[in-house]
Structure formats: structure tokens, C-alpha cells
Design a protein around this motif. Structure first.
Motif, PDB file in Angstrom:
ATOM      1  N   SER A 114       0.822  -1.181   0.131  1.00 20.48           N
ATOM      2  CA  SER A 114       0.048   0.058  -0.080  1.00 20.48           C
ATOM      3  C   SER A 114       0.872   1.405   0.007  1.00 20.48           C
ATOM      4  O   SER A 114       2.288   1.108  -0.090  1.00 20.48           O
ATOM      5  CB  SER A 114      -0.978   0.043   1.033  1.00 20.48           C
ATOM      6  OG  SER A 114      -0.231   0.292   2.519  1.00 20.48           O
ATOM      7  N   LYS A 115       0.122   2.618   0.202  1.00 21.11           N
ATOM      8  CA  LYS A 115       1.062   3.559  -0.060  1.00 21.11           C
ATOM      9  C   LYS A 115       1.742   3.989   1.194  1.00 21.11           C
ATOM     10  O   LYS A 115       2.780   4.710   1.221  1.00 21.11           O
ATOM     11  CB  LYS A 115      -0.060   4.685  -0.337  1.00 21.11           C
ATOM     12  CG  LYS A 115      -0.687   4.741  -1.874  1.00 21.11           C
ATOM     13  CD  LYS A 115      -1.421   5.921  -2.102  1.00 21.11           C
ATOM     14  CE  LYS A 115      -1.983   5.746  -3.674  1.00 21.11           C
ATOM     15  NZ  LYS A 115      -2.916   7.006  -4.012  1.00 21.11           N
ATOM     16  N   GLN A 116       0.971   3.687   2.484  1.00 21.97           N
ATOM     17  CA  GLN A 116       1.754   3.524   3.581  1.00 21.97           C
ATOM     18  C   GLN A 116       1.970   2.488   4.230  1.00 21.97           C
ATOM     19  O   GLN A 116       1.596   2.169   5.283  1.00 21.97           O
ATOM     20  CB  GLN A 116       0.842   4.229   4.608  1.00 21.97           C
ATOM     21  CG  GLN A 116       0.462   5.848   4.128  1.00 21.97           C
ATOM     22  CD  GLN A 116      -0.389   6.486   4.800  1.00 21.97           C
ATOM     23  OE1 GLN A 116      -0.269   6.726   6.079  1.00 21.97           O
ATOM     24  NE2 GLN A 116      -1.529   6.969   4.564  1.00 21.97           N
ATOM     25  N   PRO A 117       2.971   1.513   3.664  1.00 17.95           N
ATOM     26  CA  PRO A 117       3.062   0.012   4.238  1.00 17.95           C
ATOM     27  C   PRO A 117       3.403   0.159   5.794  1.00 17.95           C
ATOM     28  O   PRO A 117       2.868  -0.887   6.382  1.00 17.95           O
ATOM     29  CB  PRO A 117       4.351  -0.472   3.265  1.00 17.95           C
ATOM     30  CG  PRO A 117       5.077   0.721   2.706  1.00 17.95           C
ATOM     31  CD  PRO A 117       4.019   1.968   2.797  1.00 17.95           C
ATOM     32  N   ARG A 169       2.994   2.215   8.356  1.00 18.17           N
ATOM     33  CA  ARG A 169       2.180   2.912   9.315  1.00 18.17           C
ATOM     34  C   ARG A 169       0.805   1.917   9.075  1.00 18.17           C
ATOM     35  O   ARG A 169       0.312   1.425  10.210  1.00 18.17           O
ATOM     36  CB  ARG A 169       1.814   4.035   8.745  1.00 18.17           C
ATOM     37  CG  ARG A 169       2.840   5.053   8.998  1.00 18.17           C
ATOM     38  CD  ARG A 169       2.237   6.536   8.856  1.00 18.17           C
ATOM     39  NE  ARG A 169       1.171   6.928   9.721  1.00 18.17           N
ATOM     40  CZ  ARG A 169       0.265   7.991   9.537  1.00 18.17           C
ATOM     41  NH1 ARG A 169       0.543   8.542   8.363  1.00 18.17           N
ATOM     42  NH2 ARG A 169      -0.625   8.179  10.173  1.00 18.17           N
ATOM     43  N   ASN A 170       0.451   1.371   7.910  1.00 14.66           N
ATOM     44  CA  ASN A 170      -0.803   0.476   7.998  1.00 14.66           C
ATOM     45  C   ASN A 170      -0.374  -0.914   8.562  1.00 14.66           C
ATOM     46  O   ASN A 170      -1.117  -1.309   9.166  1.00 14.66           O
ATOM     47  CB  ASN A 170      -0.881   0.316   6.400  1.00 14.66           C
ATOM     48  CG  ASN A 170      -1.870   1.269   5.721  1.00 14.66           C
ATOM     49  OD1 ASN A 170      -2.098   2.155   6.608  1.00 14.66           O
ATOM     50  ND2 ASN A 170      -1.520   1.536   4.466  1.00 14.66           N
ATOM     51  N   GLU A 224      -5.159   1.223  -1.203  1.00 14.38           N
ATOM     52  CA  GLU A 224      -5.550   2.524  -0.822  1.00 14.38           C
ATOM     53  C   GLU A 224      -5.736   2.810   0.820  1.00 14.38           C
ATOM     54  O   GLU A 224      -6.024   4.052   1.047  1.00 14.38           O
ATOM     55  CB  GLU A 224      -6.674   3.344  -1.533  1.00 14.38           C
ATOM     56  CG  GLU A 224      -6.482   3.162  -3.125  1.00 14.38           C
ATOM     57  CD  GLU A 224      -5.394   3.926  -3.764  1.00 14.38           C
ATOM     58  OE1 GLU A 224      -4.912   5.243  -3.080  1.00 14.38           O
ATOM     59  OE2 GLU A 224      -4.673   3.677  -4.620  1.00 14.38           O
ATOM     60  N   GLU A 245      -5.800   3.214   4.699  1.00 14.88           N
ATOM     61  CA  GLU A 245      -5.698   4.107   5.669  1.00 14.88           C
ATOM     62  C   GLU A 245      -5.030   3.337   6.885  1.00 14.88           C
ATOM     63  O   GLU A 245      -5.684   2.469   7.167  1.00 14.88           O
ATOM     64  CB  GLU A 245      -6.476   5.264   5.995  1.00 14.88           C
ATOM     65  CG  GLU A 245      -6.693   6.131   4.712  1.00 14.88           C
ATOM     66  CD  GLU A 245      -5.284   7.147   4.445  1.00 14.88           C
ATOM     67  OE1 GLU A 245      -4.587   7.588   5.672  1.00 14.88           O
ATOM     68  OE2 GLU A 245      -5.084   7.134   3.466  1.00 14.88           O
ATOM     69  N   PRO A 246      -4.376   3.842   7.870  1.00 20.44           N
ATOM     70  CA  PRO A 246      -3.943   3.085   9.257  1.00 20.44           C
ATOM     71  C   PRO A 246      -5.119   2.672   9.922  1.00 20.44           C
ATOM     72  O   PRO A 246      -5.354   1.653  10.635  1.00 20.44           O
ATOM     73  CB  PRO A 246      -3.112   4.060   9.879  1.00 20.44           C
ATOM     74  CG  PRO A 246      -2.478   4.601   8.759  1.00 20.44           C
ATOM     75  CD  PRO A 246      -3.332   4.869   7.796  1.00 20.44           C
TER      76      PRO A 246
END
Length: 192
Positions: free
Chosen positions: A16-19, A21-22, A94, A96-97
Motif C-alpha cells: 500500500s501507499k503507507q506500508p 504505518r498500515n 489505498e 489508511e491506518p
């Protein structure tokens, strides 16, 4: 406990875009769900008065749990040819955390194979006169297994990121086999 949608979710989150944090958010949800589930099922066993057998050999509860596991194995085997990635999972690119945390929690808390594994663990704890705190290895093992994709990502970088789609595809096609092996293992542990 984590083979199937659970590990696939962890792999999707790594891509994902925030690997990071997610993945951390998902792992927090996993620890919380595994702990809550263990507490619930351990408490239910105690509240319902399910006690360890007085003699050696499997108890009635062992046979009931083994029967549930056998049904899970049959369900897993029958569904082996129809494995596919759910649409909600492809949307994880896509994510989010907050969504990752929720998914980590719900996937571990509500998946039938995870519930049966926790029931088996709870029953084993009661049979061996151990308190719920002795169930920490299942929480730790579940968390570690779910952390493998992000650990690979952090330790191997681009090589891991490039490998994740192939791993995801293999698990999608073969998760039934891994689940079946784990379920059969639990059945043998209960009935030995």
C-alpha cells in the motif's frame, strides 16, 4: 491461524501507499483481537463449567472441538477450487491506518479457523490447569506470522516488495492446503 485472508491482508498492506504505518496499525489490531478472543473463550469455558477430564484420553469437549475442526477441514477442502481475492482486499492498496487496524482486529476475531484455534487453545489451557496468561504464545505466534510481510519489507526492501505479488498469488491458490494441514494438526493434538 493466519493463512488465508489474514496473511493476504498483511501482504496487500505492505504494497500500500503507507506500508509501515498500515502494517503497524494492523498488528495492533491483531494483538488486540487475539487477546480479546482468548479471554472470551477462556472465560466461556470456565463459565460453562467445562472441566478437564478426570482420566486420561480425550474428553467430550475434545471430541466436540475436533468435530468442529473436522467440519472446518471439510469446508476448506470443498472450497479449494474457488479461492479468489475479495474485492475489499484489492482496495487495501489505498488503505489508511484506521482501516488497517479495524481489518487486523476483525479478521483475527471473526475468522472461523481463528475461532476454532483459540477454542482449542483455551480448552488445552483448562485441561492443563493453566490460567489464560499461559495462552500468550498463540497471541505472539499470530502476531509474528502477521508481521512477516512487513518484516520482509523492512529487511529486504525492494526484493521483498517485488516478491509480494507472487507470494500473494501462491497463497491465494494454496491457502486451502495450508489451512487443512493446520486443522488436521489441531485435531490430532486434541485426540491424542
Amino acid at each position: 491461524m493466519v493463512m488465508g485472508p489474514q496473511i493476504l491482508t498483511a501482504i496487500f498492506l505492505v504494497t500500500s501507499k503507507q506500508p509501515v504505518r498500515n502494517s503497524i496499525a494492523m498488528l495492533i489490531g491483531v494483538v488486540a483481537a487475539a487477546s480479546v478472543s482468548l479471554l472470551i473463550w477462556y472465560g466461556l469455558s470456565a463459565a460453562l463449567g467445562i472441566s478437564p477430564p478426570s482420566g486420561s484420553g480425550p474428553s467430550t469437549t475434545d471430541f466436540v472441538v475436533a468435530g468442529l475442526l473436522a467440519l472446518a477441514a471439510i469446508h476448506t477442502f470443498r472450497g479449494r477450487g474457488t479461492a479468489s481475492v475479495p474485492k475489499w482486499m484489492t482496495a487495501l492498496q489505498e488503505a489508511e491506518p484506521k482501516r488497517a487496524l479495524t481489518l487486523g482486529f476483525l479478521l483475527i476475531l471473526l475468522m472461523p479457523t481463528d475461532i476454532v484455534a483459540i477454542i482449542s487453545t483455551s480448552h488445552w489451557l483448562h485441561n492443563n490447569d493453566l490460567n489464560v496468561g499461559h495462552g500468550w504464545p498463540i497471541v505472539a505466534a499470530t502476531t509474528l506470522l502477521m508481521a512477516l510481510p512487513i518484516l520482509g519489507y523492512l529487511l529486504l526492501g525492494r526484493r521483498a516488495r517485488d516478491a509480494m505479488p507472487r507470494i500473494r498469488d501462491w497463497l491465494t491458490g494454496n491457502s486451502w492446503l495450508v489451512n487443512l494441514v493446520v486443522i488436521v494438526y489441531f485435531i490430532f493434538q486434541l485426540l491424542k
